[in-house]
Design a protein around this motif. Structure first.
Motif, PDB file in Angstrom:
ATOM      1  N   ILE A   1       0.836  -1.178  -0.003  1.00  0.00           N
ATOM      2  CA  ILE A   1       0.095  -0.006  -0.037  1.00  0.00           C
ATOM      3  C   ILE A   1       0.935   1.215   0.023  1.00  0.00           C
ATOM      4  O   ILE A   1       2.019   1.036   0.565  1.00  0.00           O
ATOM      5  CB  ILE A   1      -1.133  -0.055   1.105  1.00  0.00           C
ATOM      6  CG1 ILE A   1      -0.078   0.023   2.533  1.00  0.00           C
ATOM      7  CG2 ILE A   1      -2.044  -0.948   1.053  1.00  0.00           C
ATOM      8  CD1 ILE A   1      -1.145   0.241   3.845  1.00  0.00           C
ATOM      9  N   PRO A   2       0.542   2.273  -0.449  1.00  0.00           N
ATOM     10  CA  PRO A   2       0.988   3.454  -0.485  1.00  0.00           C
ATOM     11  C   PRO A   2       1.376   4.065   0.920  1.00  0.00           C
ATOM     12  O   PRO A   2       0.632   3.726   1.962  1.00  0.00           O
ATOM     13  CB  PRO A   2       0.262   4.534  -1.176  1.00  0.00           C
ATOM     14  CG  PRO A   2      -0.773   3.821  -1.830  1.00  0.00           C
ATOM     15  CD  PRO A   2      -0.683   2.482  -1.196  1.00  0.00           C
ATOM     16  N   SER A   3       2.640   4.492   1.170  1.00  0.00           N
ATOM     17  CA  SER A   3       3.141   5.230   2.436  1.00  0.00           C
ATOM     18  C   SER A   3       2.507   6.604   2.696  1.00  0.00           C
ATOM     19  O   SER A   3       2.696   7.146   3.833  1.00  0.00           O
ATOM     20  CB  SER A   3       4.565   5.432   2.338  1.00  0.00           C
ATOM     21  OG  SER A   3       5.056   6.337   1.435  1.00  0.00           O
ATOM     22  N   GLY A   4       2.007   7.322   1.915  1.00  0.00           N
ATOM     23  CA  GLY A   4       1.069   8.460   1.963  1.00  0.00           C
ATOM     24  C   GLY A   4       1.983   9.755   1.668  1.00  0.00           C
ATOM     25  O   GLY A   4       1.586  10.815   1.895  1.00  0.00           O
ATOM     26  N   HIS A   5       3.062   9.596   1.039  1.00  0.00           N
ATOM     27  CA  HIS A   5       3.737  10.768   0.640  1.00  0.00           C
ATOM     28  C   HIS A   5       3.688  11.317  -0.855  1.00  0.00           C
ATOM     29  O   HIS A   5       3.673  12.344  -1.065  1.00  0.00           O
ATOM     30  CB  HIS A   5       5.605  10.210   0.409  1.00  0.00           C
ATOM     31  CG  HIS A   5       5.926   9.696   1.847  1.00  0.00           C
ATOM     32  ND1 HIS A   5       6.263  10.701   2.861  1.00  0.00           N
ATOM     33  CD2 HIS A   5       6.280   8.485   2.140  1.00  0.00           C
ATOM     34  CE1 HIS A   5       6.653   9.828   3.810  1.00  0.00           C
ATOM     35  NE2 HIS A   5       6.614   8.671   3.325  1.00  0.00           N
ATOM     36  N   SER A   6       2.719  10.725  -1.495  1.00  0.00           N
ATOM     37  CA  SER A   6       2.318  11.213  -3.033  1.00  0.00           C
ATOM     38  C   SER A   6       1.056  10.438  -3.455  1.00  0.00           C
ATOM     39  O   SER A   6       1.027   9.274  -3.381  1.00  0.00           O
ATOM     40  CB  SER A   6       3.638  11.139  -3.795  1.00  0.00           C
ATOM     41  OG  SER A   6       3.341  11.163  -5.272  1.00  0.00           O
ATOM     42  N   LEU A   7       0.330  10.945  -4.157  1.00  0.00           N
ATOM     43  CA  LEU A   7      -0.857  10.472  -4.892  1.00  0.00           C
ATOM     44  C   LEU A   7      -0.403   9.637  -6.100  1.00  0.00           C
ATOM     45  O   LEU A   7      -1.247   8.828  -6.682  1.00  0.00           O
ATOM     46  CB  LEU A   7      -2.013  11.501  -5.531  1.00  0.00           C
ATOM     47  CG  LEU A   7      -2.675  12.262  -4.020  1.00  0.00           C
ATOM     48  CD1 LEU A   7      -3.601  13.181  -4.742  1.00  0.00           C
ATOM     49  CD2 LEU A   7      -3.354  11.349  -3.429  1.00  0.00           C
TER      50      LEU A   7
ATOM     51  N   ARG B   1      -1.987   3.301  -9.443  1.00  0.00           N
ATOM     52  CA  ARG B   1      -1.700   4.671  -8.948  1.00  0.00           C
ATOM     53  C   ARG B   1      -2.769   5.031  -7.894  1.00  0.00           C
ATOM     54  O   ARG B   1      -3.889   4.844  -7.929  1.00  0.00           O
ATOM     55  CB  ARG B   1      -1.712   5.520 -10.204  1.00  0.00           C
ATOM     56  CG  ARG B   1      -1.456   6.924  -9.727  1.00  0.00           C
ATOM     57  CD  ARG B   1      -1.574   7.887 -11.018  1.00  0.00           C
ATOM     58  NE  ARG B   1      -2.601   7.617 -12.093  1.00  0.00           N
ATOM     59  CZ  ARG B   1      -2.413   7.416 -13.381  1.00  0.00           C
ATOM     60  NH1 ARG B   1      -1.460   7.596 -13.817  1.00  0.00           N
ATOM     61  NH2 ARG B   1      -3.375   7.156 -13.877  1.00  0.00           N
ATOM     62  N   GLU B   2      -2.298   5.518  -6.690  1.00  0.00           N
ATOM     63  CA  GLU B   2      -3.132   5.964  -5.525  1.00  0.00           C
ATOM     64  C   GLU B   2      -4.277   6.930  -6.102  1.00  0.00           C
ATOM     65  O   GLU B   2      -5.350   6.757  -5.574  1.00  0.00           O
ATOM     66  CB  GLU B   2      -2.398   6.306  -4.448  1.00  0.00           C
ATOM     67  CG  GLU B   2      -3.153   6.878  -3.344  1.00  0.00           C
ATOM     68  CD  GLU B   2      -2.286   7.233  -1.974  1.00  0.00           C
ATOM     69  OE1 GLU B   2      -3.110   7.032  -0.847  1.00  0.00           O
ATOM     70  OE2 GLU B   2      -1.289   7.576  -2.189  1.00  0.00           O
ATOM     71  N   ARG B   3      -4.095   7.907  -6.497  1.00  0.00           N
ATOM     72  CA  ARG B   3      -4.878   9.060  -7.058  1.00  0.00           C
ATOM     73  C   ARG B   3      -6.200   8.493  -7.681  1.00  0.00           C
ATOM     74  O   ARG B   3      -7.371   9.067  -7.570  1.00  0.00           O
ATOM     75  CB  ARG B   3      -4.275  10.120  -7.574  1.00  0.00           C
ATOM     76  CG  ARG B   3      -3.784   9.907  -9.193  1.00  0.00           C
ATOM     77  CD  ARG B   3      -3.364  11.302  -9.329  1.00  0.00           C
ATOM     78  NE  ARG B   3      -2.415  11.086 -10.545  1.00  0.00           N
ATOM     79  CZ  ARG B   3      -2.866  11.029 -11.877  1.00  0.00           C
ATOM     80  NH1 ARG B   3      -3.751  11.315 -12.363  1.00  0.00           N
ATOM     81  NH2 ARG B   3      -1.658  10.845 -12.840  1.00  0.00           N
ATOM     82  N   ASP B   4      -6.235   7.687  -8.425  1.00  0.00           N
ATOM     83  CA  ASP B   4      -7.155   7.286  -9.417  1.00  0.00           C
ATOM     84  C   ASP B   4      -7.536   5.647  -9.228  1.00  0.00           C
ATOM     85  O   ASP B   4      -8.352   5.062  -9.882  1.00  0.00           O
ATOM     86  CB  ASP B   4      -7.204   7.744 -10.613  1.00  0.00           C
ATOM     87  CG  ASP B   4      -5.775   7.530 -11.441  1.00  0.00           C
ATOM     88  OD1 ASP B   4      -5.060   6.566 -10.767  1.00  0.00           O
ATOM     89  OD2 ASP B   4      -5.676   7.939 -12.320  1.00  0.00           O
ATOM     90  N   TYR B   5      -6.585   5.010  -8.671  1.00  0.00           N
ATOM     91  CA  TYR B   5      -6.668   3.761  -8.701  1.00  0.00           C
ATOM     92  C   TYR B   5      -6.609   2.887 -10.175  1.00  0.00           C
ATOM     93  O   TYR B   5      -7.247   2.121 -10.213  1.00  0.00           O
ATOM     94  CB  TYR B   5      -7.735   3.105  -7.940  1.00  0.00           C
ATOM     95  CG  TYR B   5      -7.371   1.872  -6.858  1.00  0.00           C
ATOM     96  CD1 TYR B   5      -6.918   0.490  -7.514  1.00  0.00           C
ATOM     97  CD2 TYR B   5      -7.027   2.032  -5.779  1.00  0.00           C
ATOM     98  CE1 TYR B   5      -6.500  -0.462  -6.527  1.00  0.00           C
ATOM     99  CE2 TYR B   5      -6.677   1.088  -4.835  1.00  0.00           C
ATOM    100  CZ  TYR B   5      -6.541  -0.049  -5.105  1.00  0.00           C
ATOM    101  OH  TYR B   5      -5.785  -1.206  -4.256  1.00  0.00           O
ATOM    102  N   CYS B   6      -5.827   3.671 -11.162  1.00  0.00           N
ATOM    103  CA  CYS B   6      -5.694   3.035 -12.250  1.00  0.00           C
ATOM    104  C   CYS B   6      -4.272   2.160 -12.558  1.00  0.00           C
ATOM    105  O   CYS B   6      -3.349   2.608 -11.883  1.00  0.00           O
ATOM    106  CB  CYS B   6      -5.678   4.059 -13.509  1.00  0.00           C
ATOM    107  SG  CYS B   6      -7.278   4.984 -13.601  1.00  0.00           S
TER     108      CYS B   6
END
Length: 141
Positions: A97-103, A123-128
C-alpha cells in the motif's frame, strides 16, 4: 516473435508465458532495443497497436546473469481498474500500500506463478493500473 502484442492484456499474457524475461526476450516481444541505465536495461516508449503505448520497459539481472525482475510502465486511457484486473486474474491479493507521501504512489496486487510473481501497480490518486512487473521467486515484489 513476428507479431508484437497490440494491447495491454496480450502483452501481460505474452510476458508471463515467456518468463523469466531477458533483455533479448523483451526486445523481441516489443520490437525495442533495451539499453543499460543505472544497473538495469531499459527502453521506451514502445507503441503497440493504435491505442496502446508502453512508456518504459526494463529488466534487472544479478551480476551472474540470474533474472531478478522486469517491468512495464504505461498509462492507458481509459483507466483500467482493479475489478477489470481481478476479472482476468482472480487470484491476486494486495501486497503493498502507499506510504502517503504522494498520490502517484501505488497499491500493488500480486499473483504467485510457477516462475515467480506477477504484480499489478495501481496509482493511488485514481486507482488506475500503471505498471505491471514480473519478479523471480526469490524476489517477491
Amino acid at each position: 516473435m513476428t507479431n508484437h502484442p497490440t494491447d495491454m492484456w496480450s502483452l501481460i499474457d505474452a510476458a508471463a508465458a515467456r518468463a523469466p524475461l531477458t533483455a533479448a526476450t523483451l526486445n523481441d516481444l516489443l520490437g525495442v532495443s533495451l539499453s543499460p541505465e543505472s544497473g538495469r536495461q531499459t527502453a521506451g516508449p514502445a507503441r503497440l497497436g493504435s491505442k496502446f503505448t508502453v512508456q518504459q520497459v526494463g529488466t534487472v539481472s544479478r551480476p551472474d546473469g540470474a533474472w531478478v525482475f522486469s517491468y512495464f510502465d504505461f498509462d492507458t486511457p481509459p483507466c483500467v481498474g482493479l475489478d477489470e484486473v481481478k476479472g482476468r486474474h482472480p487470484d491476486i491479493v494486495r501486497t503493498a500500500i502507499p506510504s502517503g507521501h504522494s498520490l502517484e504512489e501505488k497499491f500493488v496486487w500480486s499473483s504467485k506463478r510457477p516462475w515467480g510473481v506477477l504484480n499489478f501497480g495501481f496509482r493511488e490518486r485514481d486507482y488506475c493500473l500503471v505498471t505491471v512487473s514480473l519478479h523471480s521467486p526469490g524476489d517477491w515484489g
